[in-house]
Design a protein around this motif. Structure first.
Motif, PDB file in Angstrom:
ATOM      1  N   GLU A   1       0.830  -1.197   0.000  1.00  0.00           N
ATOM      2  CA  GLU A   1       0.000   0.000   0.000  1.00  0.00           C
ATOM      3  C   GLU A   1       0.870   1.255   0.000  1.00  0.00           C
TER       4      GLU A   1
ATOM      5  N   HIS B   1       9.306  11.405  -4.583  1.00  0.00           N
ATOM      6  CA  HIS B   1       9.646  10.480  -3.506  1.00  0.00           C
ATOM      7  C   HIS B   1      10.902   9.669  -3.803  1.00  0.00           C
TER       8      HIS B   1
ATOM      9  N   GLU C   1       2.367   1.742  -3.502  1.00  0.00           N
ATOM     10  CA  GLU C   1       1.399   2.307  -4.430  1.00  0.00           C
ATOM     11  C   GLU C   1       1.221   3.800  -4.177  1.00  0.00           C
ATOM     12  N   SER C   2       1.182   4.163  -2.907  1.00  0.00           N
ATOM     13  CA  SER C   2       1.031   5.564  -2.548  1.00  0.00           C
ATOM     14  C   SER C   2       2.220   6.403  -3.013  1.00  0.00           C
TER      15      SER C   2
ATOM     16  N   LYS D   1       4.244   5.698  -5.510  1.00  0.00           N
ATOM     17  CA  LYS D   1       4.257   5.780  -6.970  1.00  0.00           C
ATOM     18  C   LYS D   1       3.305   6.863  -7.459  1.00  0.00           C
ATOM     19  N   LYS D   2       2.177   7.010  -6.778  1.00  0.00           N
ATOM     20  CA  LYS D   2       1.220   8.030  -7.166  1.00  0.00           C
ATOM     21  C   LYS D   2       1.790   9.427  -6.939  1.00  0.00           C
ATOM     22  N   GLY D   3       2.711   9.532  -5.986  1.00  0.00           N
ATOM     23  CA  GLY D   3       3.313  10.824  -5.696  1.00  0.00           C
ATOM     24  C   GLY D   3       4.337  11.252  -6.729  1.00  0.00           C
ATOM     25  N   GLY D   4       4.718  10.357  -7.613  1.00  0.00           N
ATOM     26  CA  GLY D   4       5.663  10.709  -8.674  1.00  0.00           C
ATOM     27  C   GLY D   4       7.110  10.646  -8.225  1.00  0.00           C
TER      28      GLY D   4
END
Length: 376
Positions: A348, A360, A351-352, A354-357
Motif C-alpha cells: 500500500e 519520492h 502504491e502511494s 508511486k502516485k506521488g511521482g
C-alpha cells in the motif's frame, strides 16, 4: 711513467706520524674503493686505489720508509733490492686495511687487536587492542637473555682448567690472509676472534661462558601508537662478541581487528545500521565511540551510504597535536521475514509513493533517464 712521490700521494708531510699516515690512507681507500666507484669512474678510481695502497705499504713500514727517504723509489724497488721482504712487509698495511673494512661493514677492534662485534637485534611481536593502542599501556614481556654461566663463572672452561692463547693468531684474534692483489686481516678461524682456545669446555655452557635464559621486561606502549610501528628497547638484543655492545630489541605493534571500528591513520570508521523507517522519517540514534556513547541526528530521507563526521572522536596519534575524527557510515536495513499484514502495508505504501511521482524517489528518476539515454 714515473711514479709520484709517496708522501704526495697520501697528501701528508715527510714528518707525518704513523697515525697520520693511517688516517690519510684510510680516507683515500674509502674514496677510491672499487665497490664505491662504478661505470666510467671505475678505472681511474682503481688506479688511485692501487697508488695509495703502494704508498702506504712502504711508508707504514719503518725500514722501507727509511730506505725510501734516503734513496727514493729506487730504495724500495723489488727489482733492485731483491723483493720487499715477504709477508712481514704488509703488517701496517693489513692492519689499516682491516680497519677500513671494519668501518665499512660494522666490525671494530677491542683491546689486543681482537675483533669485537655488536650483537644482533631481536624482534618481538606484541598484539594490542585498539583501545590499548589509543590510550597506551604498560606491559610485561618475556624475552631470551644470556647470563654468565654459574659453573665456569663465564670463562667457558671446565672447572679446574683454563683457556689457552690461540696458537694460530697468538691471541690477536685475527690472521693475515693473502688474496691476490690484497693482504688483509681476517678473523681467526680457530678461535673465532676470541684469541683463546678452550681445551676442555664447560659442560654446562658448552664453552660459551654463558647460558640462555628468559627475562621479564617492562614495556611502555605510548598512547596513539599505530599498527606496524616499532618500539626500540636499547641494549636488550643479543650480546656482542668479544666484548662488543649488545644489540637492541624491537617491539613491533600489531593491533587486533576490532568488532566495530576500523582505523585509518588517526581517524576511525564504523558502519551504523538504521531501520528503513528511521531513514525515511528521521530521528536520533546512538553510536559508540572510544570515549563512550554519542548521539547523531538522522535527517528525514537519509539515504544508504550517508556519512556523518564526529570531530575529535578518533585517536590522537603518537606525533599528532589533536585527535582524528570518527566517520559513521549509514547502512539502511531492508526489513526481512515480514508477516502478511506487513507485506500488505508495504504494498500500500509503495502504491502511494508511486502516485506521488518522482518527488519520492529522485535517484530512481535520474537512473531511468540515464538508462534511456544509454540504450538510445
Amino acid at each position: 711513467m714515473s711514479k709520484r712521490d709517496f708522501y704526495e700521494v697520501l697528501g701528508v708531510p715527510k714528518n707525518a706520524s704513523d697515525d697520520e699516515l693511517k688516517k690519510a690512507y684510510r680516507k683515500l681507500a674509502m674514496k677510491y674503493h672499487p665497490d664505491r666507484n662504478q661505470g666510467d669512474a671505475a678505472k681511474p678510481a682503481e688506479e688511485k686505489f692501487k697508488e695509495a695502497k703502494e704508498a702506504y705499504e712502504i711508508l707504514s713500514d719503518a725500514q722501507k720508509r727509511a730506505a725510501y727517504d734516503q734513496y727514493g723509489h729506487a730504495g724500495v724497488d723489488p727489482n733492485m733490492r731483491g723483493g720487499m721482504g715477504g709477508a712481514e712487509g704488509f703488517g701496517g698495511f693489513a692492519e689499516a686495511f682491516g680497519d677500513i673494512f671494519g668501518d665499512m661493514f660494522g666490525g671494530a677492534r677491542g683491546r689486543g687487536g681482537r675483533q669485537v662485534y655488536r650483537g644482533n637485534d631481536l624482534s618481538y611481536a606484541m598484539d594490542v587492542t585498539l583501545e590499548e593502542a589509543a590510550k597506551g599501556k604498560e606491559a610485561q614481556i618475556r624475552i631470551p637473555s644470556w647470563e654468565s654461566c654459574e659453573t665456569c663463572h663465564g670463562s667457558g672452561a671446565k672447572p679446574g682448567t683454563s683457556a689457552k692463547t690461540c696458537g694460530t693468531c697468538q691471541g690477536s684474534g685475527t690472521v693475515q690472509m693473502r688474496q691476490g692483489f690484497f693482504s688483509v686481516q681476517q678473523t681467526c678461524p680457530h678461535c673465532r676472534g676470541t684469541g683463546k682456545i678452550i681445551p676442555e669446555p664447560c659442560t654446562a655452557c658448552h664453552g660459551q661462558g654463558r647460558v640462555k635464559k628468559q627475562k621479564t621486561l617492562e614495556v611502555k606502549i605510548p598512547a596513539g601508537i599505530d599498527d606496524g610501528m616499532r618500539i626500540r628497547s636499547t641494549g636488550n638484543g643479543e650480546p656482542g662478541t668479544n666484548g662488543g655492545p649488545p644489540g637492541d630489541l624491537y617491539i613491533e605493534i600489531r593491533i587486533r581487528k576490532h568488532d566495530i571500528f576500523e582505523r585509518d591513520g588517526d581517524d576511525l570508521h564504523c558502519q551504523v545500521p538504521v531501520s528503513f523507517i528511521t531513514a525515511a522519517l528521521g530521528g536520533e540514534i546512538e553510536v559508540p565511540t572510544l570515549q563512550g556513547k554519542a548521539a547523531i541526528d538522522i535527517p528525514e530521507g537519509t539515504q544508504a551510504g550517508k556519512q556523518f563526521r564526529l570531530r575529535g572522536k578518533g585517536i590522537k596519534g603518537v606525533r599528532a597535536s589533536y585527535p582524528g575524527d570518527l566517520y559513521c557510515h549509514i547502512i539502511v536495513e531492508t526489513p526481512v521475514k515480514l508477516t502478511e499484514h506487513q507485506r500488505k502495508l508495504l504494498k500500500e505504501l509503495d502504491e502511494s509513493l508511486k502516485k506521488g511521482g518522482a518527488k519520492h524517489s529522485p535517484s530512481t528518476e535520474s537512473w531511468t533517464d540515464r538508462l534511456k539515454s544509454f540504450f538510445s
